[in-house]
Design a protein around this motif. Structure first.
Motif, PDB file in Angstrom:
ATOM      1  N   UNK A 297      13.755  15.478  -9.328  1.00 32.42           N
ATOM      2  CA  UNK A 297      14.693  16.202 -10.206  1.00 32.42           C
ATOM      3  C   UNK A 297      15.905  15.328 -10.523  1.00 32.42           C
ATOM      4  N   UNK A 298      15.677  14.234 -11.219  1.00 34.66           N
ATOM      5  CA  UNK A 298      16.758  13.283 -11.483  1.00 34.66           C
ATOM      6  C   UNK A 298      17.791  13.817 -12.465  1.00 34.66           C
ATOM      7  N   UNK A 299      17.366  14.608 -13.440  1.00 33.00           N
ATOM      8  CA  UNK A 299      18.302  15.120 -14.445  1.00 33.00           C
ATOM      9  C   UNK A 299      19.295  16.074 -13.789  1.00 33.00           C
ATOM     10  N   UNK A 300      18.810  16.964 -12.950  1.00 35.47           N
ATOM     11  CA  UNK A 300      19.696  17.895 -12.246  1.00 35.47           C
ATOM     12  C   UNK A 300      20.655  17.126 -11.345  1.00 35.47           C
ATOM     13  N   UNK A 301      20.154  16.117 -10.668  1.00 34.81           N
ATOM     14  CA  UNK A 301      21.008  15.320  -9.788  1.00 34.81           C
ATOM     15  C   UNK A 301      22.074  14.579 -10.589  1.00 34.81           C
ATOM     16  N   UNK A 302      21.725  14.084 -11.764  1.00 38.95           N
ATOM     17  CA  UNK A 302      22.708  13.384 -12.600  1.00 38.95           C
ATOM     18  C   UNK A 302      23.788  14.352 -13.084  1.00 38.95           C
ATOM     19  N   UNK A 303      23.398  15.562 -13.449  1.00 38.34           N
ATOM     20  CA  UNK A 303      24.380  16.570 -13.880  1.00 38.34           C
ATOM     21  C   UNK A 303      25.307  16.927 -12.722  1.00 38.34           C
ATOM     22  N   UNK A 304      24.739  17.109 -11.533  1.00 38.98           N
ATOM     23  CA  UNK A 304      25.562  17.414 -10.365  1.00 38.98           C
ATOM     24  C   UNK A 304      26.485  16.254 -10.009  1.00 38.98           C
ATOM     25  N   UNK A 305      26.019  15.034 -10.197  1.00 36.76           N
ATOM     26  CA  UNK A 305      26.873  13.871  -9.926  1.00 36.76           C
ATOM     27  C   UNK A 305      28.062  13.844 -10.878  1.00 36.76           C
ATOM     28  N   UNK A 306      27.821  14.112 -12.141  1.00 37.04           N
ATOM     29  CA  UNK A 306      28.934  14.159 -13.110  1.00 37.04           C
ATOM     30  C   UNK A 306      29.895  15.310 -12.796  1.00 37.04           C
ATOM     31  N   UNK A 307      29.359  16.458 -12.386  1.00 42.21           N
ATOM     32  CA  UNK A 307      30.198  17.600 -12.032  1.00 42.21           C
ATOM     33  C   UNK A 307      31.078  17.263 -10.833  1.00 42.21           C
ATOM     34  N   UNK A 308      30.513  16.662  -9.826  1.00 37.93           N
ATOM     35  CA  UNK A 308      31.301  16.309  -8.644  1.00 37.93           C
ATOM     36  C   UNK A 308      32.318  15.213  -8.946  1.00 37.93           C
ATOM     37  N   UNK A 309      31.959  14.285  -9.794  1.00 35.94           N
ATOM     38  CA  UNK A 309      32.924  13.239 -10.169  1.00 35.94           C
ATOM     39  C   UNK A 309      34.118  13.849 -10.907  1.00 35.94           C
ATOM     40  N   UNK A 310      33.851  14.798 -11.811  1.00 30.15           N
ATOM     41  CA  UNK A 310      34.961  15.441 -12.536  1.00 30.15           C
ATOM     42  C   UNK A 310      35.792  16.311 -11.588  1.00 30.15           C
ATOM     43  N   UNK A 311      35.166  16.991 -10.636  1.00 29.82           N
ATOM     44  CA  UNK A 311      35.927  17.776  -9.658  1.00 29.82           C
ATOM     45  C   UNK A 311      36.757  16.868  -8.751  1.00 29.82           C
ATOM     46  N   UNK A 312      36.231  15.705  -8.432  1.00 25.87           N
ATOM     47  CA  UNK A 312      36.983  14.736  -7.631  1.00 25.87           C
ATOM     48  C   UNK A 312      38.262  14.335  -8.366  1.00 25.87           C
ATOM     49  N   UNK A 313      38.134  13.995  -9.638  1.00 25.69           N
ATOM     50  CA  UNK A 313      39.312  13.568 -10.394  1.00 25.69           C
ATOM     51  C   UNK A 313      40.275  14.718 -10.631  1.00 25.69           C
ATOM     52  N   UNK A 314      39.759  15.941 -10.788  1.00 23.38           N
ATOM     53  CA  UNK A 314      40.643  17.100 -10.952  1.00 23.38           C
ATOM     54  C   UNK A 314      41.448  17.346  -9.673  1.00 23.38           C
ATOM     55  N   UNK A 315      40.799  17.273  -8.544  1.00 23.67           N
ATOM     56  CA  UNK A 315      41.510  17.455  -7.273  1.00 23.67           C
ATOM     57  C   UNK A 315      42.504  16.325  -7.020  1.00 23.67           C
ATOM     58  N   UNK A 316      42.114  15.117  -7.387  1.00 30.42           N
ATOM     59  CA  UNK A 316      42.991  13.970  -7.184  1.00 30.42           C
ATOM     60  C   UNK A 316      44.238  14.099  -8.071  1.00 30.42           C
ATOM     61  N   UNK A 317      44.092  14.575  -9.306  1.00 31.00           N
ATOM     62  CA  UNK A 317      45.232  14.744 -10.214  1.00 31.00           C
ATOM     63  C   UNK A 317      46.187  15.816  -9.682  1.00 31.00           C
ATOM     64  N   UNK A 318      45.658  16.855  -9.060  1.00 31.08           N
ATOM     65  CA  UNK A 318      46.524  17.900  -8.497  1.00 31.08           C
ATOM     66  C   UNK A 318      47.327  17.388  -7.293  1.00 31.08           C
ATOM     67  N   UNK A 319      46.755  16.414  -6.590  1.00 31.12           N
ATOM     68  CA  UNK A 319      47.482  15.859  -5.452  1.00 31.12           C
ATOM     69  C   UNK A 319      48.673  15.039  -5.904  1.00 31.12           C
ATOM     70  N   UNK A 320      48.596  14.403  -7.060  1.00 28.08           N
ATOM     71  CA  UNK A 320      49.701  13.550  -7.527  1.00 28.08           C
ATOM     72  C   UNK A 320      50.756  14.416  -8.095  1.00 28.08           C
TER      73      UNK A 320
END
Length: 146
Positions: A123-146
């Motif tokens: 299920x590579x497509x689902x994994x790629x979508x989840x990877x993009x979702x987690x990357x965007x959540x990472x940057x959203x959380x990181x921006x809130x910390x600053x």
């Protein structure tokens, strides 16, 4: 001096009436599942049965359903489970964006790692979508910390 017993005589120590001398195995323990025709099978020499007592006999095994190659891959379940774990971690990462951004960075990083492992599954497509979702959540959380 010659021996009084011929080599193929049944009284010979090396010959068997059912099996010629040239076909005998040099190691009597090489095939414990199938004793030779001349050997006596005692209660201690019976081979130990392994596996399920309800399993089909070997002659019935040909009628059994064949599993696809994907089911026989030992890593198949682990890789698919990484996708499921990444999806569940995404729920917690979304909650962490508003409530606990410091923890959201760690949770999103865990989700990125799980999604990266899931990229090697079927299920590579689902994994790629989840990877993009987690990357965007990472940057959203990181921006809130600053």
């Amino acid at each position: 001096m010659t021996s009084s017993v011929p080599p193929n005589d049944p009284r010979s120590a090396t010959a068997s009436p059912h099996q010629p001398e040239q076909n005998r195995s040099p190691d009597p323990f090489s095939d414990p599942q199938h004793p030779s025709a001349g050997d006596q099978v005692t209660g201690r020499d019976v081979p130990v049965r392994r596996g399920s007592p309800f399993a089909a006999k070997p002659d019935q095994a040909s009628a059994a359903m064949a599993l696809p190659a994907e089911m026989l891959d030992p890593e198949w379940g682990v890789l698919r489970a990484a996708n499921w774990a990444s999806a569940w971690v995404a729920i917690f990462a979304v909650a962490c964006v508003s409530m606990f951004p410091g923890g959201g960075v760690i949770v999103a990083t865990l989700g990125c790692g799980l999604a990266s492992v899931g990229l090697f599954s079927s299920r590579q497509v689902i994994a790629a979508i989840l990877l993009l979702l987690h990357a965007s959540l990472f940057f959203a959380c990181y921006q809130k910390l600053l």
